[in-house]
Design a protein around this motif. Structure first.
Motif, PDB file in Angstrom:
ATOM      1  N   ALA A  69      55.100   3.022   1.917  1.00 36.30           N
ATOM      2  CA  ALA A  69      55.177   2.122   0.623  1.00 36.30           C
ATOM      3  C   ALA A  69      55.965   0.919   0.784  1.00 36.30           C
ATOM      4  CB  ALA A  69      56.020   3.167  -0.439  1.00 36.30           C
ATOM      5  N   LEU A  70      56.930   0.883   1.883  1.00 37.29           N
ATOM      6  CA  LEU A  70      57.763  -0.404   2.143  1.00 37.29           C
ATOM      7  C   LEU A  70      56.700  -1.450   2.680  1.00 37.29           C
ATOM      8  CD1 LEU A  70      60.704  -1.453   2.058  1.00 37.29           C
ATOM      9  CD2 LEU A  70      60.609  -0.866   4.429  1.00 37.29           C
ATOM     10  N   PHE A  71      55.951  -0.804   3.687  1.00 40.05           N
ATOM     11  CA  PHE A  71      54.957  -1.709   4.303  1.00 40.05           C
ATOM     12  C   PHE A  71      53.828  -2.311   3.331  1.00 40.05           C
ATOM     13  CE2 PHE A  71      50.915  -2.492   6.603  1.00 40.05           C
ATOM     14  CZ  PHE A  71      51.341  -3.446   7.573  1.00 40.05           C
ATOM     15  N   VAL A  72      53.539  -1.487   2.437  1.00 37.42           N
ATOM     16  CA  VAL A  72      52.509  -2.096   1.642  1.00 37.42           C
ATOM     17  C   VAL A  72      53.079  -3.020   0.665  1.00 37.42           C
ATOM     18  CG1 VAL A  72      50.900  -1.103  -0.504  1.00 37.42           C
ATOM     19  CG2 VAL A  72      50.832   0.120   1.613  1.00 37.42           C
ATOM     20  N   GLN A  73      54.641  -2.636   0.067  1.00 39.62           N
ATOM     21  CA  GLN A  73      54.740  -3.525  -0.975  1.00 39.62           C
ATOM     22  C   GLN A  73      55.198  -4.933  -0.085  1.00 39.62           C
ATOM     23  OE1 GLN A  73      58.466  -1.743  -2.339  1.00 39.62           O
ATOM     24  NE2 GLN A  73      58.844  -3.399  -3.784  1.00 39.62           N
ATOM     25  N   ALA A  74      55.663  -4.930   1.200  1.00 37.85           N
ATOM     26  CA  ALA A  74      55.712  -6.122   1.915  1.00 37.85           C
ATOM     27  C   ALA A  74      54.741  -6.987   2.094  1.00 37.85           C
ATOM     28  CB  ALA A  74      56.401  -5.856   3.348  1.00 37.85           C
ATOM     29  N   ALA A  75      53.357  -6.250   2.327  1.00 29.23           N
ATOM     30  CA  ALA A  75      52.279  -7.091   2.771  1.00 29.23           C
ATOM     31  C   ALA A  75      51.787  -7.667   1.365  1.00 29.23           C
ATOM     32  CB  ALA A  75      51.037  -5.975   3.075  1.00 29.23           C
ATOM     33  N   GLU A  76      51.813  -6.870   0.287  1.00 26.34           N
ATOM     34  CA  GLU A  76      51.456  -7.319  -1.057  1.00 26.34           C
ATOM     35  C   GLU A  76      52.340  -8.527  -1.673  1.00 26.34           C
ATOM     36  OE1 GLU A  76      49.243  -3.298  -2.795  1.00 26.34           O
ATOM     37  OE2 GLU A  76      51.322  -3.836  -3.555  1.00 26.34           O
ATOM     38  N   SER A  77      53.602  -8.638  -1.153  1.00 27.41           N
ATOM     39  CA  SER A  77      54.542  -9.764  -1.665  1.00 27.41           C
ATOM     40  C   SER A  77      54.013 -10.976  -1.137  1.00 27.41           C
ATOM     41  CB  SER A  77      55.976  -9.173  -1.045  1.00 27.41           C
ATOM     42  OG  SER A  77      55.930  -9.676   0.284  1.00 27.41           O
ATOM     43  N   GLY A  78      52.966 -11.066  -0.086  1.00 20.98           N
ATOM     44  CA  GLY A  78      52.657 -12.346   0.535  1.00 20.98           C
ATOM     45  C   GLY A  78      53.806 -12.975   1.514  1.00 20.98           C
ATOM     46  N   ARG A  79      54.923 -12.338   1.688  1.00 15.85           N
ATOM     47  CA  ARG A  79      56.060 -12.933   2.292  1.00 15.85           C
ATOM     48  C   ARG A  79      56.130 -12.395   3.856  1.00 15.85           C
ATOM     49  NH1 ARG A  79      58.367 -12.220  -2.644  1.00 15.85           N
ATOM     50  NH2 ARG A  79      59.331 -10.432  -2.191  1.00 15.85           N
ATOM     51  N   LEU A  80      55.163 -11.438   4.290  1.00 16.72           N
ATOM     52  CA  LEU A  80      55.394 -10.751   5.503  1.00 16.72           C
ATOM     53  C   LEU A  80      54.117 -11.234   6.515  1.00 16.72           C
ATOM     54  CD1 LEU A  80      56.770  -9.215   7.616  1.00 16.72           C
ATOM     55  CD2 LEU A  80      55.677  -7.216   6.632  1.00 16.72           C
ATOM     56  N   GLY A  81      54.228 -11.988   7.462  1.00 13.66           N
ATOM     57  CA  GLY A  81      53.244 -12.434   8.271  1.00 13.66           C
ATOM     58  C   GLY A  81      53.539 -12.189   9.803  1.00 13.66           C
ATOM     59  N   PHE A  82      52.499 -11.964  10.357  1.00 18.23           N
ATOM     60  CA  PHE A  82      52.669 -11.410  11.863  1.00 18.23           C
ATOM     61  C   PHE A  82      52.067 -12.770  12.811  1.00 18.23           C
ATOM     62  CE2 PHE A  82      52.483  -7.809   9.144  1.00 18.23           C
ATOM     63  CZ  PHE A  82      53.565  -7.129   9.699  1.00 18.23           C
ATOM     64  N   GLY A  83      52.749 -12.665  14.226  1.00 23.40           N
ATOM     65  CA  GLY A  83      52.034 -13.548  15.148  1.00 23.40           C
ATOM     66  C   GLY A  83      52.330 -12.865  16.443  1.00 23.40           C
ATOM     67  N   SER A  84      51.750 -13.350  17.432  1.00 21.60           N
ATOM     68  CA  SER A  84      52.034 -13.396  19.010  1.00 21.60           C
ATOM     69  C   SER A  84      52.787 -14.521  19.801  1.00 21.60           C
ATOM     70  CB  SER A  84      50.765 -13.094  19.803  1.00 21.60           C
ATOM     71  OG  SER A  84      50.366 -11.983  19.511  1.00 21.60           O
ATOM     72  N   ASP A  85      52.750 -15.604  18.809  1.00 16.46           N
ATOM     73  CA  ASP A  85      53.643 -16.771  19.443  1.00 16.46           C
ATOM     74  C   ASP A  85      54.923 -16.922  19.064  1.00 16.46           C
ATOM     75  OD1 ASP A  85      53.741 -19.025  17.707  1.00 16.46           O
ATOM     76  OD2 ASP A  85      51.531 -18.976  18.029  1.00 16.46           O
ATOM     77  N   TYR A  86      55.829 -17.495  19.841  1.00 17.77           N
ATOM     78  CA  TYR A  86      57.058 -17.632  18.951  1.00 17.77           C
ATOM     79  C   TYR A  86      57.390 -18.857  18.318  1.00 17.77           C
ATOM     80  CZ  TYR A  86      59.235 -13.672  21.847  1.00 17.77           C
ATOM     81  OH  TYR A  86      59.581 -12.530  22.267  1.00 17.77           O
ATOM     82  N   ASP A  87      56.537 -19.499  17.773  1.00 19.40           N
ATOM     83  CA  ASP A  87      56.721 -20.913  17.266  1.00 19.40           C
ATOM     84  C   ASP A  87      57.351 -20.648  15.838  1.00 19.40           C
ATOM     85  OD1 ASP A  87      55.493 -22.122  19.481  1.00 19.40           O
ATOM     86  OD2 ASP A  87      53.594 -22.676  18.360  1.00 19.40           O
ATOM     87  N   PRO A  88      57.223 -19.664  15.276  1.00 20.84           N
ATOM     88  CA  PRO A  88      57.991 -19.698  13.991  1.00 20.84           C
ATOM     89  C   PRO A  88      59.447 -19.563  14.165  1.00 20.84           C
ATOM     90  CG  PRO A  88      56.102 -18.156  13.836  1.00 20.84           C
ATOM     91  CD  PRO A  88      56.068 -18.556  15.125  1.00 20.84           C
ATOM     92  N   VAL A  89      59.913 -19.499  15.179  1.00 20.58           N
ATOM     93  CA  VAL A  89      61.389 -19.357  15.707  1.00 20.58           C
ATOM     94  C   VAL A  89      62.013 -20.782  15.553  1.00 20.58           C
ATOM     95  CG1 VAL A  89      63.028 -19.097  17.551  1.00 20.58           C
ATOM     96  CG2 VAL A  89      61.182 -17.295  16.949  1.00 20.58           C
ATOM     97  N   ALA A  90      61.135 -21.764  15.724  1.00 15.90           N
ATOM     98  CA  ALA A  90      61.494 -23.194  15.705  1.00 15.90           C
ATOM     99  C   ALA A  90      62.260 -23.473  14.210  1.00 15.90           C
ATOM    100  CB  ALA A  90      60.417 -24.235  15.949  1.00 15.90           C
ATOM    101  N   THR A  91      61.486 -22.769  13.151  1.00 14.96           N
ATOM    102  CA  THR A  91      62.025 -23.315  11.797  1.00 14.96           C
ATOM    103  C   THR A  91      62.669 -22.239  10.929  1.00 14.96           C
ATOM    104  OG1 THR A  91      59.636 -22.498  10.848  1.00 14.96           O
ATOM    105  CG2 THR A  91      59.941 -24.639  11.442  1.00 14.96           C
ATOM    106  N   ALA A  92      63.008 -20.890  11.943  1.00 19.01           N
ATOM    107  CA  ALA A  92      63.712 -19.838  11.443  1.00 19.01           C
ATOM    108  C   ALA A  92      65.133 -20.127  11.095  1.00 19.01           C
ATOM    109  CB  ALA A  92      63.477 -18.608  12.180  1.00 19.01           C
ATOM    110  N   ASP A  93      65.689 -19.450  10.228  1.00 22.80           N
ATOM    111  CA  ASP A  93      67.224 -19.552  10.084  1.00 22.80           C
ATOM    112  C   ASP A  93      67.989 -18.249  10.598  1.00 22.80           C
ATOM    113  OD1 ASP A  93      67.387 -21.541   8.011  1.00 22.80           O
ATOM    114  OD2 ASP A  93      66.041 -20.365   6.959  1.00 22.80           O
TER     115      ASP A  93
END
Ligand SMILES: NC(=O)c1ccc[n+]([C@@H]2O[C@H](COP(=O)([O-])OP(=O)(O)OC[C@H]3O[C@@H](n4cnc5c(N)ncnc54)[C@H](O)[C@@H]3O)[C@@H](O)[C@H]2O)c1
Length: 437
Positions: A69-93
């Motif tokens: 239920a948590l995974f589905v809710q997160a996926a539906e929120s549109g705020r959870l993405g996935f990736g194999s490269d680390y580039d999003p770390v450059a803008t992460a807090d």
């Protein structure tokens, strides 16, 4: 920079505008990523396993044990993405590292923490907070991870913050989940602890800051070592009780009537999963490395628990022998093979080791487990046997190894000729068809 940046990250955490990366999308990382996304953060789950990333991005929950239920809710929120490269770390807090920390030949293998640390360190920005969640020995965050994150004029406690917070999640536990399991948090300095505590307060109800990373790292090892040592204690006690004709389970129940100073643990075929058998090894290894002394209690408890599958197999063989069925001619039907009830995890399963011991002595093994359609080990290659009355009656011994809650054990064992109950799941006394460990 420090106070302004600290206030600014604090504010972004409060308003859920902080961007979060969770490195390692296994049971621990995905649960946290989903919880943070549901809580309002934009989260990227990073994993080196491209197949896993593709499946998760497609909305497929491929990680067993994560709350659907948590995974589905997160996926539906549109705020959870996935990736194999680390580039999003450059803008992460906030960057949380949840990669595996296995043990090989009694030594911790931190290679995945190191590769994740290196990749994060190449991209980490000023003012970010890094948290390590992987179980490990005290000193890892400061001595292993920190140097991988730092660069000239980019220091922990100055340009970024660093903390450790152990994951304590108990797979299959319906009472305590991520939000309701209290957290321990220790940073390399006060600001790191405070910011890490602020982050976890968004997804966990009870957060307990401690004075540093090493305290938090050691607290996790104490918890799992405490459990492992106490299980070894009752395992050894149960062998003595069996020889003395005393019912171990009744002894434990009796001792547990004391309302203080005693906590019940129960015997069984050993310890399993990838935490309780392995985490104390970090302590044992560190003690030998840093002091030259063994951590005696840990090593002894590990030995006692490791002997349990052979002990249980011997007890089953003896009980069958008493009934005139030598083990090499016996057919054994096992109920439950995962390492504990209600999970599908076979890692370090003492139930499986017990069956391997029985097979090595010539017994013919069959099994049922709702979570395991096929059992393939170096020794066993089996397909699940259906739980029919005929199959249960045909067995010389029905062995209860992992009593999943969906089993109606009374009904299942009603017509069995002989039952060995390694978990006292039947609570059957005075029935000479049933032998309890
Ligand atoms: N599962 C539990 O119940 C539990 C409980 C408490 C603590 N822990 C600890 O948490 C940590 C993670 O455990 P888990 O069960 O989630 O592991 P897991 O094996 O389920 O998943 C780990 C994930 O990390 C990925 N990974 C490996 N190296 C990576 C890298 N360099 N960069 C990005 N991703 C990488 C793997 O592909 C995998 O998907 C371990 O240290 C474990 O001991 C686990």
């Amino acid at each position: 920079m420090e106070t302004t940046a600290r206030t600014s990250l604090g504010r972004r955490l409060d308003t859920r505008t902080a961007r979060v990366c969770v490195v390692g999308q296994g049971y621990v990382g995905l649960s946290l990523a989903a919880a943070a996304a549901v809580e309002g953060f934009h989260v990227t789950g990073i994993d080196v396993d491209a197949e896993r990333v593709a499946a998760l991005a497609g909305g497929e929950l491929v990680v067993p044990g994560v709350e659907e239920a948590l995974f589905v809710q997160a996926a539906e929120s549109g705020r959870l993405g996935f990736g194999s490269d680390y580039d999003p770390v450059a803008t992460a807090d906030v960057v949380v590292i949840c990669v595996p920390t296995p043990v090989h030949e009694h030594r911790p293998d931190l290679s995945m923490v190191e590769s994740a640390g290196r990749a994060v360190g190449e991209r980490l920005r000023r003012g970010a907070l890094v948290i390590l969640e992987s179980t490990t020995y005290p000193g890892t965050t400061e001595q292993v991870l920190r140097p991988l994150l730092e660069r000239p004029r980019f220091r922990a406690g100055q340009q970024f913050w660093l903390a450790f917070s152990p994951e304590r999640i108990d797979p299959g536990n319906v009472k305590y989940g991520l939000r309701t399991t209290p957290r321990v948090v220790g940073g390399i300095d006060e600001a790191s602890t405070e910011l890490a505590a602020a982050f976890y307060s968004t997804v966990v109800d009870d957060v307990n800051p401690v004075s540093g990373c090493r305290t938090a790292e050691m607290a996790k090892l104490l918890e799992n070592t405490f459990r492992m040592v106490n299980i070894a204690l009752v395992n050894e006690l149960s062998a003595l009780c069996a020889e003395q004709g005393i019912d171990t389970w009744e002894v434990i129940e009796a001792a547990a009537t004391k309302p203080f100073g005693f906590m019940p643990f129960h015997p069984g075929p050993g310890v399993g999963g990838h935490c309780i058998p392995l985490d104390p090894t970090y302590l044992a290894w560190q003690s030998r490395r840093d002091t030259g002394r063994p951590f005696r209690l840990v090593e002894l408890a590990q030995d006692i628990n490791a002997e349990m599958p052979a002990y249980v197999a011997r007890r089953i063989g003896d009980a069958l022998g008493d009934r005139g069925v030598p083990l090499p001619r016996a057919e054994v039907m096992a109920l439950g093979v995962t390492y504990k009830p209600d999970v599908g995890d076979l890692r370090e399963s003492a139930a499986v080791k017990t069956l391997e011991m029985l097979a090595a002595k010539g017994a013919r093994i069959r099994y049922h487990d709702p979570f395991v359609p096929r059992l393939q080990t170096d020794v066993l290659r089996l397909r699940r046997t259906p739980l029919t009355a005929a199959n249960l009656e045909a067995a010389d011994a029905v062995v209860v190894l992992t009593p999943h809650s969906q089993y109606d054990l009374d009904a299942l064992t009603r017509r069995a000729g002989f039952v060995f109950d390694a978990r006292n799941a039947l609570r059957r006394r005075g029935d000479d068809r049933v032998v309890t460990l």
